[in-house]
Design a protein around this motif. Structure first.
Motif, mmCIF file in Angstrom:
data_model
loop_
_atom_site.group_PDB
_atom_site.id
_atom_site.type_symbol
_atom_site.label_atom_id
_atom_site.label_comp_id
_atom_site.label_asym_id
_atom_site.label_seq_id
_atom_site.Cartn_x
_atom_site.Cartn_y
_atom_site.Cartn_z
ATOM 1 N N ASP A 22 0.823 -1.213 0.000
ATOM 2 C CA ASP A 22 0.000 0.000 0.000
ATOM 3 C C ASP A 22 0.854 1.260 0.000
ATOM 4 O OD1 ASP A 22 -2.495 -1.330 0.034
ATOM 5 O OD2 ASP A 22 -2.313 -1.643 2.195
ATOM 6 N N TYR A 24 1.771 3.928 -1.629
ATOM 7 C CA TYR A 24 1.532 4.973 -2.614
ATOM 8 C C TYR A 24 1.990 6.292 -2.001
ATOM 9 C CZ TYR A 24 -1.400 1.230 -4.270
ATOM 10 O OH TYR A 24 -1.852 0.010 -4.675
ATOM 11 N N TRP A 60 9.377 1.454 -8.421
ATOM 12 C CA TRP A 60 7.931 1.609 -8.417
ATOM 13 C C TRP A 60 7.318 0.928 -9.628
ATOM 14 C CZ3 TRP A 60 6.334 4.328 -12.712
ATOM 15 C CH2 TRP A 60 7.260 5.185 -13.306
ATOM 16 N N GLU A 63 0.144 1.106 -10.989
ATOM 17 C CA GLU A 63 -1.034 0.292 -10.701
ATOM 18 C C GLU A 63 -2.086 0.556 -11.767
ATOM 19 O OE1 GLU A 63 -3.957 1.514 -7.619
ATOM 20 O OE2 GLU A 63 -3.246 -0.301 -6.627
ATOM 21 N N CYS A 76 3.023 2.561 -7.098
ATOM 22 C CA CYS A 76 3.229 1.866 -5.832
ATOM 23 C C CYS A 76 4.733 1.687 -5.686
ATOM 24 C CB CYS A 76 2.525 0.511 -5.839
ATOM 25 S SG CYS A 76 2.659 -0.335 -4.249
#
Length: 108
Positions: A22, A24, A60, A63, A76
């Motif tokens: 999670d 972000y 990263w 998504e 993400c």
């Protein structure tokens, strides 16, 4: 010796590790503001994420977009093995330097 992360870089790396899948940018920002009680501007966060990516300490993936996000994809973040090594070294140094200073530093 390899490059050591700065204070804010450490906070970002630790927040990404805490958040896991999670991680972000908005969640990283909220985690640092909530847990470290430190105001984080979007500009400072994104500049740091870009710097950590350039150092190859963070990577990263984009998504897939959702209707709730209005078609806007989000990234993400995850800590690489090199990033984990860097923050681990930094954490170990802090622990070593703080050892024996419990009376001075108090309970955190």
């Amino acid at each position: 010796m390899a490059d050591a992360p700065g204070e804010f870089e450490q906070l970002v790396l630790l927040a990404i590790l805490q958040l896991g899948s999670d991680a972000y940018a908005s969640a990283v920002r909220a985690r640092i503001e909530g847990d470290a009680q430190r105001k984080v501007t979007r500009g400072a966060l994104y500049a740091t994420l870009d710097r950590l990516t350039a150092k190859e300490w963070v990577e990263w993936a984009v998504e897939d977009t959702t209707p709730e996000r209005g078609g806007i994809p989000r990234r993400c973040f995850s800590v690489t093995a090199d990033g984990l090594e860097a923050v681990s070294r930094s954490y170990a140094a802090l622990r070593t330097l703080a050892d024996g200073l419990e009376d001075v530093l108090g309970e955190a």
